[in-house]
Design a protein around this motif. Structure first.
Motif, PDB file in Angstrom:
ATOM      1  N   ASN A  88     -29.933  16.970  45.562  1.00  0.00           N
ATOM      2  CA  ASN A  88     -30.161  18.400  45.327  1.00  0.00           C
ATOM      3  C   ASN A  88     -31.449  18.897  45.983  1.00  0.00           C
ATOM      4  O   ASN A  88     -31.796  20.065  45.851  1.00  0.00           O
ATOM      5  CB  ASN A  88     -30.153  18.729  43.829  1.00  0.00           C
ATOM      6  CG  ASN A  88     -31.295  18.095  43.071  1.00  0.00           C
ATOM      7  OD1 ASN A  88     -32.161  17.434  43.640  1.00  0.00           O
ATOM      8  ND2 ASN A  88     -31.291  18.281  41.758  1.00  0.00           N
ATOM      9  N   LYS A  89     -32.140  18.007  46.703  1.00  0.00           N
ATOM     10  CA  LYS A  89     -33.329  18.338  47.513  1.00  0.00           C
ATOM     11  C   LYS A  89     -34.432  19.039  46.721  1.00  0.00           C
ATOM     12  O   LYS A  89     -35.124  19.916  47.226  1.00  0.00           O
ATOM     13  CB  LYS A  89     -32.942  19.191  48.731  1.00  0.00           C
ATOM     14  CG  LYS A  89     -31.850  18.585  49.579  1.00  0.00           C
ATOM     15  CD  LYS A  89     -32.237  17.230  50.105  1.00  0.00           C
ATOM     16  CE  LYS A  89     -31.123  16.644  50.961  1.00  0.00           C
ATOM     17  NZ  LYS A  89     -31.123  15.206  51.012  1.00  0.00           N
ATOM     18  N   ASP A  90     -34.650  18.581  45.465  1.00  0.00           N
ATOM     19  CA  ASP A  90     -35.736  19.143  44.663  1.00  0.00           C
ATOM     20  C   ASP A  90     -37.014  18.321  44.741  1.00  0.00           C
ATOM     21  O   ASP A  90     -38.008  18.626  44.089  1.00  0.00           O
ATOM     22  CB  ASP A  90     -35.319  19.316  43.204  1.00  0.00           C
ATOM     23  CG  ASP A  90     -35.052  18.003  42.488  1.00  0.00           C
ATOM     24  OD1 ASP A  90     -35.029  16.933  43.145  1.00  0.00           O
ATOM     25  OD2 ASP A  90     -34.862  18.035  41.258  1.00  0.00           O
ATOM     26  N   GLY A  91     -37.002  17.256  45.553  1.00  0.00           N
ATOM     27  CA  GLY A  91     -38.187  16.434  45.718  1.00  0.00           C
ATOM     28  C   GLY A  91     -38.306  15.313  44.704  1.00  0.00           C
ATOM     29  O   GLY A  91     -39.274  14.563  44.723  1.00  0.00           O
ATOM     30  N   LYS A  92     -37.336  15.201  43.815  1.00  0.00           N
ATOM     31  CA  LYS A  92     -37.324  14.149  42.802  1.00  0.00           C
ATOM     32  C   LYS A  92     -35.924  13.567  42.717  1.00  0.00           C
ATOM     33  O   LYS A  92     -34.949  14.221  43.070  1.00  0.00           O
ATOM     34  CB  LYS A  92     -37.714  14.707  41.435  1.00  0.00           C
ATOM     35  CG  LYS A  92     -39.097  15.306  41.383  1.00  0.00           C
ATOM     36  CD  LYS A  92     -39.365  15.862  40.010  1.00  0.00           C
ATOM     37  CE  LYS A  92     -39.926  17.256  40.192  1.00  0.00           C
ATOM     38  NZ  LYS A  92     -39.884  18.064  39.041  1.00  0.00           N
ATOM     39  N   ILE A  93     -35.856  12.346  42.218  1.00  0.00           N
ATOM     40  CA  ILE A  93     -34.558  11.708  42.020  1.00  0.00           C
ATOM     41  C   ILE A  93     -34.332  11.582  40.523  1.00  0.00           C
ATOM     42  O   ILE A  93     -35.131  10.958  39.824  1.00  0.00           O
ATOM     43  CB  ILE A  93     -34.517  10.316  42.680  1.00  0.00           C
ATOM     44  CG1 ILE A  93     -34.739  10.453  44.184  1.00  0.00           C
ATOM     45  CG2 ILE A  93     -33.205   9.612  42.380  1.00  0.00           C
ATOM     46  CD1 ILE A  93     -34.932   9.133  44.899  1.00  0.00           C
ATOM     47  N   ASP A  94     -33.261  12.189  40.042  1.00  0.00           N
ATOM     48  CA  ASP A  94     -32.948  12.026  38.618  1.00  0.00           C
ATOM     49  C   ASP A  94     -31.974  10.864  38.443  1.00  0.00           C
ATOM     50  O   ASP A  94     -31.490  10.282  39.418  1.00  0.00           O
ATOM     51  CB  ASP A  94     -32.422  13.327  38.003  1.00  0.00           C
ATOM     52  CG  ASP A  94     -31.132  13.826  38.624  1.00  0.00           C
ATOM     53  OD1 ASP A  94     -30.301  12.999  39.060  1.00  0.00           O
ATOM     54  OD2 ASP A  94     -30.937  15.053  38.651  1.00  0.00           O
ATOM     55  N   ARG A  95     -31.720  10.507  37.198  1.00  0.00           N
ATOM     56  CA  ARG A  95     -30.869   9.352  36.898  1.00  0.00           C
ATOM     57  C   ARG A  95     -29.477   9.493  37.511  1.00  0.00           C
ATOM     58  O   ARG A  95     -28.928   8.538  38.054  1.00  0.00           O
ATOM     59  CB  ARG A  95     -30.775   9.153  35.389  1.00  0.00           C
ATOM     60  CG  ARG A  95     -30.014   7.901  34.982  1.00  0.00           C
ATOM     61  CD  ARG A  95     -29.987   7.729  33.474  1.00  0.00           C
ATOM     62  NE  ARG A  95     -31.303   7.571  32.933  1.00  0.00           N
ATOM     63  CZ  ARG A  95     -31.944   6.397  32.819  1.00  0.00           C
ATOM     64  NH1 ARG A  95     -31.364   5.294  33.211  1.00  0.00           N
ATOM     65  NH2 ARG A  95     -33.152   6.338  32.319  1.00  0.00           N
ATOM     66  N   ALA A  96     -28.899  10.683  37.456  1.00  0.00           N
ATOM     67  CA  ALA A  96     -27.553  10.894  37.992  1.00  0.00           C
ATOM     68  C   ALA A  96     -27.528  10.657  39.501  1.00  0.00           C
ATOM     69  O   ALA A  96     -26.594  10.043  40.021  1.00  0.00           O
ATOM     70  CB  ALA A  96     -27.063  12.299  37.661  1.00  0.00           C
ATOM     71  N   GLU A  97     -28.549  11.151  40.218  1.00  0.00           N
ATOM     72  CA  GLU A  97     -28.623  10.934  41.659  1.00  0.00           C
ATOM     73  C   GLU A  97     -28.793   9.445  41.969  1.00  0.00           C
ATOM     74  O   GLU A  97     -28.185   8.924  42.907  1.00  0.00           O
ATOM     75  CB  GLU A  97     -29.799  11.713  42.261  1.00  0.00           C
ATOM     76  CG  GLU A  97     -29.597  13.213  42.262  1.00  0.00           C
ATOM     77  CD  GLU A  97     -30.846  13.967  42.654  1.00  0.00           C
ATOM     78  OE1 GLU A  97     -30.708  14.950  43.415  1.00  0.00           O
ATOM     79  OE2 GLU A  97     -31.960  13.596  42.214  1.00  0.00           O
ATOM     80  N   TRP A  98     -29.611   8.784  41.186  1.00  0.00           N
ATOM     81  CA  TRP A  98     -29.869   7.351  41.370  1.00  0.00           C
ATOM     82  C   TRP A  98     -28.575   6.553  41.228  1.00  0.00           C
ATOM     83  O   TRP A  98     -28.245   5.730  42.072  1.00  0.00           O
ATOM     84  CB  TRP A  98     -30.906   6.905  40.352  1.00  0.00           C
ATOM     85  CG  TRP A  98     -31.275   5.463  40.407  1.00  0.00           C
ATOM     86  CD1 TRP A  98     -30.776   4.448  39.629  1.00  0.00           C
ATOM     87  CD2 TRP A  98     -32.228   4.852  41.271  1.00  0.00           C
ATOM     88  NE1 TRP A  98     -31.366   3.260  39.961  1.00  0.00           N
ATOM     89  CE2 TRP A  98     -32.259   3.481  40.972  1.00  0.00           C
ATOM     90  CE3 TRP A  98     -33.055   5.336  42.282  1.00  0.00           C
ATOM     91  CZ2 TRP A  98     -33.093   2.587  41.638  1.00  0.00           C
ATOM     92  CZ3 TRP A  98     -33.893   4.446  42.936  1.00  0.00           C
ATOM     93  CH2 TRP A  98     -33.892   3.090  42.616  1.00  0.00           C
ATOM     94  N   VAL A  99     -27.836   6.808  40.152  1.00  0.00           N
ATOM     95  CA  VAL A  99     -26.589   6.081  39.891  1.00  0.00           C
ATOM     96  C   VAL A  99     -25.530   6.446  40.929  1.00  0.00           C
ATOM     97  O   VAL A  99     -24.797   5.578  41.411  1.00  0.00           O
ATOM     98  CB  VAL A  99     -26.104   6.357  38.450  1.00  0.00           C
ATOM     99  CG1 VAL A  99     -24.726   5.779  38.198  1.00  0.00           C
ATOM    100  CG2 VAL A  99     -27.106   5.788  37.441  1.00  0.00           C
ATOM    101  N   ALA A 100     -25.456   7.720  41.292  1.00  0.00           N
ATOM    102  CA  ALA A 100     -24.476   8.161  42.299  1.00  0.00           C
ATOM    103  C   ALA A 100     -24.721   7.481  43.647  1.00  0.00           C
ATOM    104  O   ALA A 100     -23.779   7.278  44.413  1.00  0.00           O
ATOM    105  CB  ALA A 100     -24.523   9.675  42.456  1.00  0.00           C
ATOM    106  N   ALA A 101     -25.968   7.108  43.919  1.00  0.00           N
ATOM    107  CA  ALA A 101     -26.291   6.419  45.169  1.00  0.00           C
ATOM    108  C   ALA A 101     -25.976   4.924  45.105  1.00  0.00           C
ATOM    109  O   ALA A 101     -26.182   4.206  46.075  1.00  0.00           O
ATOM    110  CB  ALA A 101     -27.763   6.624  45.509  1.00  0.00           C
ATOM    111  N   GLY A 102     -25.467   4.480  43.948  1.00  0.00           N
ATOM    112  CA  GLY A 102     -25.049   3.086  43.822  1.00  0.00           C
ATOM    113  C   GLY A 102     -26.096   2.150  43.260  1.00  0.00           C
ATOM    114  O   GLY A 102     -25.932   0.933  43.333  1.00  0.00           O
ATOM    115  N   HIS A 103     -27.157   2.692  42.688  1.00  0.00           N
ATOM    116  CA  HIS A 103     -28.225   1.864  42.129  1.00  0.00           C
ATOM    117  C   HIS A 103     -28.022   1.668  40.628  1.00  0.00           C
ATOM    118  O   HIS A 103     -27.413   2.505  39.963  1.00  0.00           O
ATOM    119  CB  HIS A 103     -29.590   2.494  42.390  1.00  0.00           C
ATOM    120  CG  HIS A 103     -29.857   2.752  43.832  1.00  0.00           C
ATOM    121  ND1 HIS A 103     -30.028   1.741  44.745  1.00  0.00           N
ATOM    122  CD2 HIS A 103     -29.957   3.915  44.522  1.00  0.00           C
ATOM    123  CE1 HIS A 103     -30.241   2.265  45.938  1.00  0.00           C
ATOM    124  NE2 HIS A 103     -30.190   3.582  45.837  1.00  0.00           N
TER     125      HIS A 103
END
Length: 98
Positions: free
Chosen positions: A40-55
């Motif tokens: 979402n290009k907000d400068g931070k990574i939230d948990r949902a983005e982290w998991v969606a990236a496969g981590h």
């Protein structure tokens, strides 16, 4: 007082001063990692983005040093630097005897 004592005292004083750490350069892969993971290009990574990236969620919890629920640039940078040092053979702690 003999001259060599002054030299010894000066050496002791210099050695006992706290070292001033130089800020580490960010890992070169930091920008690429953030651009892919921070969807979402907000400068931070939230948990949902982290998991969606496969981590794994445990990795997110480990990196979220301030417990904010998001990973900022500094937290991701520290994590990437830690991974690089481990990959280069740096021991994460004391090396057990052989």
């Amino acid at each position: 007082m003999p001259r060599h004592r002054y030299a010894m005292i000066a050496a002791w004083l210099l050695a006992s001063r706290p070292a001033v750490a130089q800020p580490a350069a960010p890992p070169p892969e930091l920008d690429a990692f953030l651009s892919v993971t921070d969807t979402n290009k907000d400068g931070k990574i939230d948990r949902a983005e982290w998991v969606a990236a496969g981590h794994r969620e445990q990795g997110f919890d480990f990196l979220d040093a301030d417990g904010s629920g998001t990973l900022d640039r500094a937290e991701v940078s520290r994590g990437l630097a830690l991974l690089r040092s481990r990959a280069q053979g740096a021991a994460p702690g004391p090396v057990p005897p052989k």
